[in-house]
Design an enzyme around this catalytic site. Structure first.
Site, PDB file in Angstrom:
ATOM      1  N   ASN A 113      -2.252  12.991  -3.586  1.00  0.00           N
ATOM      2  CA  ASN A 113      -3.173  13.476  -4.620  1.00  0.00           C
ATOM      3  C   ASN A 113      -3.717  14.857  -4.275  1.00  0.00           C
ATOM      4  O   ASN A 113      -3.816  15.731  -5.147  1.00  0.00           O
ATOM      5  CB  ASN A 113      -4.329  12.490  -4.808  1.00  0.00           C
ATOM      6  CG  ASN A 113      -3.952  11.295  -5.656  1.00  0.00           C
ATOM      7  OD1 ASN A 113      -3.062  11.369  -6.494  1.00  0.00           O
ATOM      8  ND2 ASN A 113      -4.625  10.182  -5.446  1.00  0.00           N
ATOM      9  N   ASP A 143      -4.710   2.212  -4.580  1.00  0.00           N
ATOM     10  CA  ASP A 143      -3.254   2.287  -4.418  1.00  0.00           C
ATOM     11  C   ASP A 143      -2.703   1.047  -3.717  1.00  0.00           C
ATOM     12  O   ASP A 143      -1.604   1.076  -3.176  1.00  0.00           O
ATOM     13  CB  ASP A 143      -2.871   3.545  -3.635  1.00  0.00           C
ATOM     14  CG  ASP A 143      -3.455   3.555  -2.232  1.00  0.00           C
ATOM     15  OD1 ASP A 143      -4.599   3.102  -2.059  1.00  0.00           O
ATOM     16  OD2 ASP A 143      -2.766   4.024  -1.299  1.00  0.00           O
ATOM     17  N   ASP A 151      -0.671   9.432 -10.233  1.00  0.00           N
ATOM     18  CA  ASP A 151      -0.613   8.423 -11.288  1.00  0.00           C
ATOM     19  C   ASP A 151       0.829   8.058 -11.619  1.00  0.00           C
ATOM     20  O   ASP A 151       1.140   6.900 -11.922  1.00  0.00           O
ATOM     21  CB  ASP A 151      -1.318   8.930 -12.551  1.00  0.00           C
ATOM     22  CG  ASP A 151      -2.834   8.956 -12.401  1.00  0.00           C
ATOM     23  OD1 ASP A 151      -3.341   8.381 -11.417  1.00  0.00           O
ATOM     24  OD2 ASP A 151      -3.501   9.543 -13.272  1.00  0.00           O
ATOM     25  N   ASP A 180       0.852  -1.189   0.000  1.00  0.00           N
ATOM     26  CA  ASP A 180       0.000   0.000   0.000  1.00  0.00           C
ATOM     27  C   ASP A 180       0.890   1.241   0.000  1.00  0.00           C
ATOM     28  O   ASP A 180       1.870   1.320   0.751  1.00  0.00           O
ATOM     29  CB  ASP A 180      -0.896  -0.004   1.243  1.00  0.00           C
ATOM     30  CG  ASP A 180      -1.961   1.076   1.179  1.00  0.00           C
ATOM     31  OD1 ASP A 180      -2.937   0.894   0.448  1.00  0.00           O
ATOM     32  OD2 ASP A 180      -1.795   2.111   1.862  1.00  0.00           O
TER      33      ASP A 180
END
Length: 242
Positions: free
Chosen positions: A127, A162, A136, A119
């Site tokens: 983000n 993620d 990304d 993770d």
């Protein structure tokens, strides 16, 4: 909007292309015969129609063959899309689970295998702070690293968002821990040298165990170790007991 059978086979276009020829043939025949009407079809007329019938049959066959080739190509594309995560290049969750099931069954019977649940730490904050494009980029970087580490295609997968998973077959606990640590360190180095922010990952590791009855049990063991890694400060590897 859907297509009907005629649109899919291309027959409407075939008829439109042949229509001027049919009208021209009808006009020429009418001029020769004076547009005489005969209800009984003579053998001469039947023979004269054969070329058109043969050409029509060939045209339909060619259009159908082209359709079959297009469908095969689209099916190959769809199969590829269903197997591979478009952003990261690793296997999609469903296909990864199929590969993991096979490794799990073999590991219970023949020997060791490790499952790494991975993770990205504080990914939502990344983000929110620097934007989804940077996020990304981190996902793609992690995908590239996992593809390099996987023992064979299909064993690295995007489990969701993620979170990623990596199955390592034919490995003992010490070797699996070493690989997990190498993965964790590589992500830091790769993202620190990239255009986006530095990222870290937490990893939960579980060895396949005869006491586990299913792949779900294996995943849950690795997930529990992952939660311990995140709860212990992140950017670390934790292994399940056993």
């Amino acid at each position: 909007m859907g297509l009907d059978a005629g649109d899919r086979t291309g027959l409407p276009r075939l008829w439109l292309r042949s229509l001027p020829w049919m009208l021209g043939g009808l006009l020429a025949t009418g001029l020769v015969t004076g547009f005489a009407v005969a209800l009984d079809t003579s053998m001469a007329v039947i023979v004269a129609c054969l070329p058109m019938m043969i050409l029509h049959t060939i045209g339909v066959a060619l259009a159908s063959q082209d359709l079959v080739q297009q469908i095969r190509g689209k099916n190959r594309q769809l199969d590829q899309l269903s197997r591979i995560d478009g952003l990261t290049g690793v296997t999609s969750r469903r296909h990864w689970q199929q590969q993991a099931e096979a490794v799990f069954a073999g590991a219970r019977a023949d020997g060791g295998a490790a499952l790494l649940m991975i993770d990205i730490d504080r990914f939502k904050d990344i983000n929110d702070r620097v934007g989804h494009a940077a996020g990304d980029g981190i996902l793609r970087a992690l995908g590239e690293i996992l593809l390099q580490l996987q023992a064979r295609p299909g064993l690295a997968g995007r489990y969701g968002g993620d979170e990623f998973a990596l199955v390592v077959p034919a490995v003992d606990r010490a070797a699996a821990m070493a690989l997990a640590e190498r993965l964790r360190a590589t992500v830091v180095v790769r993202t620190a040298g990239g255009p986006g922010p530095e990222a870290t990952i937490s990893i939960g590791l579980a060895m396949a165990d005869p006491a586990q009855q299913s792949l779900r049990d294996w995943i849950e063991a690795a997930d529990a170790a992952l939660y311990r890694a995140k709860g212990s400060g992140r950017n670390r590897v934790e292994a399940s007991p056993g």
